[in-house]
Design an enzyme around this catalytic site. Structure first.
Site, PDB file in Angstrom:
ATOM      1  N   GLU A  43     101.029 -11.294  74.872  1.00 57.73           N
ATOM      2  CA  GLU A  43     102.488 -11.434  74.540  1.00 57.73           C
ATOM      3  C   GLU A  43     102.780 -12.782  74.930  1.00 57.73           C
ATOM      4  OE1 GLU A  43     107.214  -9.734  74.606  1.00 57.73           O
ATOM      5  OE2 GLU A  43     105.927  -9.299  76.599  1.00 57.73           O
ATOM      6  N   ASP A 117     112.360 -18.418  71.499  1.00 55.21           N
ATOM      7  CA  ASP A 117     113.796 -19.079  71.118  1.00 55.21           C
ATOM      8  C   ASP A 117     113.237 -19.768  69.699  1.00 55.21           C
ATOM      9  OD1 ASP A 117     114.568 -19.699  74.354  1.00 55.21           O
ATOM     10  OD2 ASP A 117     112.242 -19.386  74.018  1.00 55.21           O
ATOM     11  N   LYS A 121     117.347 -26.556  65.726  1.00 57.09           N
ATOM     12  CA  LYS A 121     117.387 -27.973  65.174  1.00 57.09           C
ATOM     13  C   LYS A 121     116.172 -28.343  64.812  1.00 57.09           C
ATOM     14  CE  LYS A 121     121.251 -29.414  68.199  1.00 57.09           C
ATOM     15  NZ  LYS A 121     121.777 -29.473  69.450  1.00 57.09           N
ATOM     16  N   GLU A 192     113.293  -6.474  76.193  1.00 55.59           N
ATOM     17  CA  GLU A 192     114.803  -6.381  76.979  1.00 55.59           C
ATOM     18  C   GLU A 192     115.876  -7.258  76.065  1.00 55.59           C
ATOM     19  OE1 GLU A 192     112.752  -8.308  79.571  1.00 55.59           O
ATOM     20  OE2 GLU A 192     113.199  -6.955  81.068  1.00 55.59           O
ATOM     21  N   TYR A 193     115.242  -8.152  75.280  1.00 56.72           N
ATOM     22  CA  TYR A 193     116.374  -9.037  74.160  1.00 56.72           C
ATOM     23  C   TYR A 193     116.598  -8.226  73.439  1.00 56.72           C
ATOM     24  CZ  TYR A 193     116.757 -13.404  76.305  1.00 56.72           C
ATOM     25  OH  TYR A 193     117.114 -14.661  77.148  1.00 56.72           O
TER      26      TYR A 193
END
Ligand code: SAM
Length: 217
Positions: A43, A117, A121, A192-193
């Protein structure tokens, strides 16, 4: 990832060499000596380790390795493993951008990329863990039948990842635009996210990408 500085983190990671590989480059090409022939699933950006620890408990015939670049985050993952005691799980404190220093070609059967993440941008595109240079690293370490599984809450990052994976040459399958409402959720282990986004009612996007088609397709 919200992160408190933990001055004791480095020492804790050193003390728990049963779960933290201290010199991962020493195992390059030799991970099977640790996995004892079990397939290796990694992971990338493992965070606090909920997913990879639950997966290790659920699938004892697979060997899991979580990679995380922040030691203050990784300590929580290691604490979780120390409590749960799976014998098929390891962690690496390191940067996924150096994957080829950790693993030889074709040593890994699957790469999980969960909620990493999105870097929205354009000028940060190279930091996205589904950018072409990262896909090249995964491609290198994956076996010919290897797969990358991506989950995210971020629609823009998901669309980018589909295009990037496809452009690289991966074959996409089992795409979900709302994982928790789909039949793919039965086997799903939440991160978790993922739990945080699910509580807010946000859809979870998911895709599996194959390096090549299975022989009989
Ligand atoms: N996968 C976890 C989950 O779904 O709950 C954590 C998600 S969190 C948003 C992303 C994690 O990826 C962070 O802990 C971050 O430090 C880690 N990360 C991002 N880029 C990384 C890199 N290049 N190498 C290692 N870890 C990375």
């Amino acid at each position: 990832m919200r992160m408190r500085h933990k001055p004791w983190a480095a020492e804790y990671l050193q003390e728990h060499s049963e779960y933290v590989v201290q010199q991962p480059e020493d195992y390059k090409g030799k991970w099977s000596t640790l996995s004892k022939g079990k397939p290796i699933y990694i992971e990338v950006g493992t965070g606090k380790g909920q997913f990879v620890t639950e997966m290790a408990l659920k699938y004892p015939d697979v060997y899991f390795i979580g990679i995380e670049k922040f030691e203050s985050v990784l300590v929580t993952a290691v604490q979780r493993a120390v409590d749960a005691e799976p014998d098929n799980l390891l962690f690496i404190h390191g940067d996924v951008g150096e994957l080829d220093a950790m693993f030889a070609s074709e040593e890994v059967q699957r790469v999980y990329n969960n909620f990493t993440d999105p870097w929205p941008k354009k000028r940060h595109e190279k930091r996205r863990l589904t950018y072409q240079s990262f896909l090249a690293l995964y491609d290198h370490v994956l076996t010919p039948n290897g797969e990358i599984h991506v989950k995210t809450d971020n629609q823009g990052y998901f669309e980018y990842s589909l295009a990037s994976l496809s452009h690289y040459g991966f074959i996409l399958k089992n795409i979900s635009l709302d994982l928790h409402a789909s039949h793919h959720d039965t086997e799903n282990v939440r991160t978790e996210y993922e739990e945080k986004f699910a509580e807010k009612g946000q859809p979870i996007y998911r895709v599996e990408a194959m390096k090549q088609l299975p022989p009989n397709d």
